[in-house]
Design an enzyme around this catalytic site. Structure first.
Site, PDB file in Angstrom:
ATOM      1  N   CYS A 116       0.838  -1.196   0.000  1.00  5.53           N
ATOM      2  CA  CYS A 116       0.000   0.000   0.000  1.00  5.53           C
ATOM      3  C   CYS A 116       0.873   1.247   0.000  1.00  5.53           C
ATOM      4  O   CYS A 116       1.334   1.683  -1.042  1.00  5.53           O
ATOM      5  CB  CYS A 116      -0.953  -0.028   1.196  1.00  5.53           C
ATOM      6  N   SER A 117       1.164   1.817   1.193  1.00  2.07           N
ATOM      7  CA  SER A 117       1.818   3.129   1.205  1.00  2.07           C
ATOM      8  C   SER A 117       2.488   3.451   2.534  1.00  2.07           C
ATOM      9  O   SER A 117       2.530   4.610   2.929  1.00  2.07           O
ATOM     10  CB  SER A 117       0.785   4.210   0.889  1.00  2.07           C
ATOM     11  N   CYS A 118       3.004   2.454   3.258  1.00  2.00           N
ATOM     12  CA  CYS A 118       3.689   2.717   4.534  1.00  2.00           C
ATOM     13  C   CYS A 118       4.829   3.716   4.309  1.00  2.00           C
ATOM     14  O   CYS A 118       5.580   3.590   3.343  1.00  2.00           O
ATOM     15  CB  CYS A 118       4.255   1.421   5.106  1.00  2.00           C
TER      16      CYS A 118
END
Lengths: 207, 248
Positions: A116-118
């Site tokens: 995702c987008s950590c």
């Protein structure tokens, strides 16, 4: 950004509908006592003034200026943050466990979150669009050099590329190489050279 | 297999879109803020390491909401919808659906108000309602500053050591997983055993959510993808929970 895939069709009112829906939702949440009229603005303000890439830039500039600090930053990012005069929150949301990896003439690092987008909010703020885009996430792990060249970074084959994927609880970022011709610069001048992209490993630092 | 969970290495994609803005439309900021507020007001924070008096915060929000819940929504989507929708469009759909399913709002009132704003430009331009309990915003700030660390005491010694070769198990992702699908079945070397143990917001079907070691693993790209599709001199590192690994 629109897909080139012809099967994906979007109405011309795509953004207007989302804008109306999110405003409808936020106003209902305020009226029902879930959040206040200030909550969203406060959160956005926090990332404009307290936690953003300006913090990471200060840490990198200090590391460039002070090799002992650099060693401490590389060994324990969160502890090193305590040494600078930052607002409260450097080990707060999405910064609880941060690590930084150093670019050298031999090794070039890039961060990604394929799931995702950590992202390390306290040092880099909120992630740019490209980092969240599935195309970057899919491609960078298998063909990082091609991806880098599309960002304008050409690496010699002798440089080892390391891609760091945040699938668990560590939030990674990159200590870029200090550019030539910056010997006389102050830490503030050095910090001004840094971009989020340089601290994510898809740009070099230019004077 | 979930396509949106198996992104690594896909072929045939476009050049990178190098858009550096965080929000590409102004409305996206609002859904980011709503999601962050929900995380900051989530009922599980009473059990978090920081000292949150979450039950005393005068918000009507009484639910459990974390990154894991947001991801569960994204992982449950039709995979082609996942790629059709932009990042914050998925958030808007998932979060709106959550408030409806938990009974805070009804679909009818959300749709009616959305339609009203679309039809009436004066209302669309009007400011949002003001006011609310200051303690809500104090808790949101406290969450931003203190976070929700997953670090816990190690319940047992780590099974693997630096230098060990391990294999990523082929587990079903269930409703939510932190294992990238493209790693399943592949071999890697342990390069670091993180100190302590890491828990997750909630137990998942695939076994995270209790404190366990996490490892930094180094994968050789040619171990995952055919050599003709990989590049020379690159290494792929991934942080992986112990439950996803087996000895070779």
């Amino acid at each position: 950004m629109p897909s080139n895939y012809p099967g994906f069709k979007y109405g011309t009112d795509r953004e207007a509908v989302s804008a109306a829906k999110v405003k409808a939702l936020e106003s209902l949440l305020i009226e029902k006592g879930i959040i206040t009229g200030d909550t969203v603005n406060n959160i956005l303000g926090y990332f404009e003034t307290e936690m953003g890439p300006f913090n990471g830039a200060k840490l990198v500039a200090r590391a460039w200026a002070d090799p002992d600090f650099k060693a401490r930053l590389l060994a324990d990012c969160n502890a090193a943050c305590e040494e600078l005069d930052f607002p409260q929150g450097m080990s707060g949301a999405e910064g609880e466990h941060m690590r930084i990896v150093e670019n050298t003439p031999e090794v070039h690092n890039i961060i990604v979150c394929t799931l995702c987008s950590c992202y390390p909010w306290p040092t880099l703020g909120l992630p740019p669009y490209w980092f969240k885009d599935p195309t970057f996430r899919a491609r960078v792990v298998r063909e990082p050099r091609k991806v880098l060249s599309e960002f304008g970074v050409e690496l010699d084959d002798s440089v080892e590329v390391r891609v760091w994927d945040s699938s668990a609880q560590i939030r990674w970022w990159v200590l870029p190489m200090r550019p030539e011709g910056t010997d006389g610069m102050s830490e503030a001048e050095l910090a001004a050279l840094l971009t989020p992209e340089a601290m994510m490993g898809v740009a070099t630092v230019e004077v | 297999m979930k396509l949106q969970h198996n992104l690594g290495g896909l072929e045939g994609l476009d050049p990178i879109n190098t858009e550096t803005q965080v929000f590409v439309e102004p409305w996206e900021q609002r859904i980011f803020g709503i999601h962050t507020a929900m995380m900051a007001l989530s009922n599980h924070l009473g059990d978090s390491l920081p000292d949150y008096a979450i039950e005393e915060v005068p918000t009507e929000f009484k639910s459990f909401w974390t990154w894991g819940h947001l991801r569960m929504g994204a992982e449950g989507m039709h995979p082609f919808d996942y790629f059709r929708l932009r990042y914050y469009e998925k958030w808007l759909g998932g979060i709106s659906g959550f408030f409806i399913s938990e009974g805070y709002i009804t679909e009818e009132e959300l749709n009616a108000r959305t339609a009203e704003l679309l039809e009436n430009s004066e209302k669309a331009a009007a400011p949002l309602p003001s006011g609310g309990a200051a303690e809500i915003d104090a808790q949101v700030l406290k969450y931003l500053q203190e976070g929700d660390s997953p670090l816990r005491e190690l319940p047992a010694p780590p099974k693997f050591s630096v230098g060990d070769r391990v294999r990523v198990k082929n587990v079903s992702p269930g409703d939510h997983s932190r294992l990238p699908g493209h790693l399943k079945g592949h071999l890697a070397e342990v390069v670091l055993v993180y100190e302590g143990a890491f828990t997750y917001f909630f137990p998942t079907e695939d076994g995270i959510g209790v404190p366990m070691p996490v490892y930094s693993l180094a994968f050789k790209n040619e171990e995952i993808w055919p050599e003709s599709l990989t590049e020379p001199n690159s290494l792929y590192f991934n942080d992986i929970f112990e439950v996803y690994l087996e000895a070779v």
